[in-house]
Design a protein around this motif. Structure first.
Motif, PDB file in Angstrom:
ATOM      1  N   ASN A 138       0.865  -1.187   0.000  1.00 15.42           N
ATOM      2  CA  ASN A 138       0.000   0.000   0.000  1.00 15.42           C
ATOM      3  C   ASN A 138       0.901   1.236   0.000  1.00 15.42           C
ATOM      4  O   ASN A 138       1.638   1.461   0.952  1.00 15.42           O
ATOM      5  CB  ASN A 138      -0.909   0.001   1.230  1.00 15.42           C
ATOM      6  N   ASP A 139       0.845   2.016  -1.080  1.00 15.66           N
ATOM      7  CA  ASP A 139       1.750   3.163  -1.217  1.00 15.66           C
ATOM      8  C   ASP A 139       1.093   4.497  -0.849  1.00 15.66           C
ATOM      9  O   ASP A 139       1.559   5.566  -1.255  1.00 15.66           O
ATOM     10  CB  ASP A 139       2.309   3.244  -2.636  1.00 15.66           C
ATOM     11  N   MET A 140      -0.003   4.443  -0.060  1.00 19.57           N
ATOM     12  CA  MET A 140      -0.765   5.651   0.253  1.00 19.57           C
ATOM     13  C   MET A 140       0.115   6.763   0.819  1.00 19.57           C
ATOM     14  O   MET A 140       0.042   7.915   0.386  1.00 19.57           O
ATOM     15  CB  MET A 140      -1.882   5.328   1.245  1.00 19.57           C
ATOM     16  N   ARG A 141       0.949   6.441   1.809  1.00  9.16           N
ATOM     17  CA  ARG A 141       1.763   7.474   2.446  1.00  9.16           C
ATOM     18  C   ARG A 141       2.837   8.009   1.498  1.00  9.16           C
ATOM     19  O   ARG A 141       3.109   9.213   1.473  1.00  9.16           O
ATOM     20  CB  ARG A 141       2.404   6.924   3.720  1.00  9.16           C
ATOM     21  N   ILE A 142       3.444   7.127   0.722  1.00  5.52           N
ATOM     22  CA  ILE A 142       4.450   7.573  -0.248  1.00  5.52           C
ATOM     23  C   ILE A 142       3.819   8.529  -1.249  1.00  5.52           C
ATOM     24  O   ILE A 142       4.356   9.590  -1.567  1.00  5.52           O
ATOM     25  CB  ILE A 142       5.075   6.363  -0.983  1.00  5.52           C
ATOM     26  N   ARG A 143       2.636   8.148  -1.714  1.00  2.00           N
ATOM     27  CA  ARG A 143       1.924   8.978  -2.694  1.00  2.00           C
ATOM     28  C   ARG A 143       1.547  10.340  -2.106  1.00  2.00           C
ATOM     29  O   ARG A 143       1.646  11.370  -2.784  1.00  2.00           O
ATOM     30  CB  ARG A 143       0.675   8.232  -3.173  1.00  2.00           C
TER      31      ARG A 143
ATOM     32  N   GLU B 271      14.850   1.194  -0.717  1.00  2.00           N
ATOM     33  CA  GLU B 271      15.118   1.180  -2.152  1.00  2.00           C
ATOM     34  C   GLU B 271      13.831   1.137  -2.967  1.00  2.00           C
ATOM     35  O   GLU B 271      13.650   1.900  -3.929  1.00  2.00           O
ATOM     36  CB  GLU B 271      16.007  -0.004  -2.514  1.00  2.00           C
ATOM     37  N   GLN B 272      12.915   0.241  -2.595  1.00  3.35           N
ATOM     38  CA  GLN B 272      11.662   0.152  -3.368  1.00  3.35           C
ATOM     39  C   GLN B 272      10.788   1.382  -3.156  1.00  3.35           C
ATOM     40  O   GLN B 272      10.026   1.775  -4.037  1.00  3.35           O
ATOM     41  CB  GLN B 272      10.895  -1.115  -3.014  1.00  3.35           C
ATOM     42  N   HIS B 273      10.901   2.022  -1.994  1.00  2.00           N
ATOM     43  CA  HIS B 273      10.156   3.254  -1.741  1.00  2.00           C
ATOM     44  C   HIS B 273      10.617   4.341  -2.723  1.00  2.00           C
ATOM     45  O   HIS B 273       9.795   5.112  -3.238  1.00  2.00           O
ATOM     46  CB  HIS B 273      10.367   3.727  -0.308  1.00  2.00           C
ATOM     47  N   ALA B 274      11.928   4.384  -2.968  1.00  2.00           N
ATOM     48  CA  ALA B 274      12.466   5.350  -3.928  1.00  2.00           C
ATOM     49  C   ALA B 274      11.961   5.048  -5.334  1.00  2.00           C
ATOM     50  O   ALA B 274      11.640   5.969  -6.108  1.00  2.00           O
ATOM     51  CB  ALA B 274      13.995   5.320  -3.889  1.00  2.00           C
ATOM     52  N   GLU B 275      11.881   3.760  -5.666  1.00  2.00           N
ATOM     53  CA  GLU B 275      11.381   3.372  -6.995  1.00  2.00           C
ATOM     54  C   GLU B 275       9.911   3.765  -7.151  1.00  2.00           C
ATOM     55  O   GLU B 275       9.500   4.256  -8.209  1.00  2.00           O
ATOM     56  CB  GLU B 275      11.552   1.864  -7.182  1.00  2.00           C
ATOM     57  N   ILE B 276       9.118   3.537  -6.105  1.00  2.00           N
ATOM     58  CA  ILE B 276       7.700   3.914  -6.146  1.00  2.00           C
ATOM     59  C   ILE B 276       7.573   5.428  -6.278  1.00  2.00           C
ATOM     60  O   ILE B 276       6.739   5.932  -7.058  1.00  2.00           O
ATOM     61  CB  ILE B 276       6.976   3.418  -4.876  1.00  2.00           C
ATOM     62  N   LEU B 277       8.400   6.152  -5.535  1.00  2.00           N
ATOM     63  CA  LEU B 277       8.379   7.615  -5.601  1.00  2.00           C
ATOM     64  C   LEU B 277       8.695   8.090  -7.013  1.00  2.00           C
ATOM     65  O   LEU B 277       8.050   9.006  -7.538  1.00  2.00           O
ATOM     66  CB  LEU B 277       9.400   8.186  -4.610  1.00  2.00           C
TER      67      LEU B 277
END
Length: 415
Positions: A36-41, A76-82
């Motif tokens: 769930n990428d809600m916070r990243i988004r 690392e994956q958070h950066a990719e999602i960003l």
């Protein structure tokens, strides 16, 4: 009233900006993949997008889980999602404040974003201290000299005095990011300057938190009405002397909640007209919904939802509200047989003209399930921080922002 600087107060073009966000997301414990990428988004489409468009050299700090827990992983994956969200280059470095991180920061160009390693990969992050004490730690001593501005955007971590939340505010000009700014402004609306009638709708099972919130909003005349559902309402009914049934009372005792009854009873005595309890309930009898008036309790069957007449009563009160705070579902909303109370009340809030604030994991999940996200005035990304704020507590991350000034200068401690 909370006073703080925002991005509007600074020119960030070609400036190195350290931003503390909250990318802490739901992670599959087996694959370690973000589910769930809600916070990243949320951070991406507000603060981080603005900084990139204004030409800042953005350095991102965040955490993901805790060491030893299933959701702990690097970023690392958070950066990719960003990068996927912003559609612009986002770099990641598997270092927090060593030479690798410093070199990556030095090479940043205006408009670029760099995500550093999980701040909780460093054991010193969660040690307690004042902003001044935290500014003397390795993290701040190594990164602050490279930056021009610190932006605090992780309201959901503002109830913690972690180094990355408060240490930079003692030595760098500091501002609230757009998420932090929105959260604080919304809290000001519902706690310090609410439009009346102000209605709080509280459910779920976190009774300790709900009792403290109830005390604060009632003792300080914040709320005109408190509408209750879930386990919270059962505790309040028990405190009022209503016999619920052995099964329900055994459950409350197992969860160690019965010790809250004296405090709840005091509230019921002091605010009999403000606290609104269910007048009927929905029992789970072999998986089927069976509604009975509260007057027909006790029952050997568990209470899974508020009843239809209670819903009608709550809807009537909500329809006349000018401001609404909702925290927690009113029943077992995951079960289609017992979602009526939560779904109807949440839809009424969404379709009202009142200013509405919603928070809490299950609350947000239910709002999303009923496709009401765009109809709630503000949905808080915070959990513990929101709860503590609603209790009237002062949050370390907010205090640090209030006391920070743009005139502060970093002084390195000699080796």
């Amino acid at each position: 009233m909370v006073y703080f600087k925002t991005l509007d107060d600074f020119n960030v073009k070609n400036k190195t900006v350290i931003v503390r966000v909250d990318f802490n997301s739901e992670v599959d414990p087996q694959t370690k993949q973000v589910t769930n990428d809600m916070r990243i988004r949320a951070h991406a489409l507000s603060t981080l997008k603005e900084l990139a468009e204004k030409g800042a050299k953005t350095v991102v700090l965040s955490h993901q889980g805790r060491k030893g827990e299933p959701d702990y992983t690097n970023l690392e994956q958070h950066a990719e999602i960003l990068q996927q969200i912003l559609k612009c280059p986002v770099e990641y470095v598997d270092d927090l404040f060593g030479e690798k991180a410093k070199n990556a920061i030095a090479q940043l160009q205006g408009g670029e974003i760099l995500v550093l390693e999980n701040v909780r990969s460093w054991s010193g992050e969660t040690k307690k201290g004042t902003p001044a004490q935290q500014s003397e730690t390795e993290l701040v001593q190594n990164l602050a000299p490279l930056a021009d501005l610190f932006v605090s955007d992780a309201f959901s971590v503002a109830h913690r005095d972690n180094v990355s939340m408060i240490g930079f505010t003692a030595v760098l000009p500091s501002a609230a990011g757009r998420i932090m700014e929105c959260e604080l402004k919304q809290l000001n609306k519902v706690l310090e300057n609410p439009c009346h009638p102000c209605v709080y709708v509280m459910g779920g099972a976190k009774a300790d938190d709900s009792l403290e919130i109830s005390k604060y909003i009632l003792n300080n005349n914040v709320a005109d009405n408190l509408l209750l559902g879930g386990i919270i309402s059962q505790l309040f009914m028990a405190a009022k002397g209503i016999q619920l049934g052995k099964g329900t009372m055994d459950y409350l005792e197992k969860k160690e909640l019965l010790n809250l009854i004296p405090g709840i009873h005091e509230l019921l005595v002091n605010y009999p007209d403000k606290i609104v309890l269910p007048i009927d309930v929905a029992l789970n009898i072999d998986g089927k919904r069976v509604e009975i008036p509260v007057s027909q309790l006790p029952s050997e069957h568990p209470i899974f939802d508020i009843g239809t007449k209670t819903v009608e009563k709550y809807v009537d009160i909500i329809s006349n509200a000018q401001s609404i705070v909702v925290s927690g579902p009113l029943g077992v909303y995951e079960d289609s047989a017992f979602c009526y109370g939560t779904k109807t009340i949440f839809e009424t809030i969404a379709n009202s003209n009142a200013s509405s604030l919603a928070g809490g994991g299950n609350t947000i999940a239910a709002i999303d399930q009923y496709r009401l996200t765009d109809k709630i005035s503000y949905i808080s990304t915070a959990g513990g921080a929101l709860v503590e704020a609603l209790m009237g507590k002062r949050l370390p991350g907010v205090i640090a922002l209030e006391t920070a000034t743009e005139t502060k200068k970093f002084y390195a401690i000699p080796a």
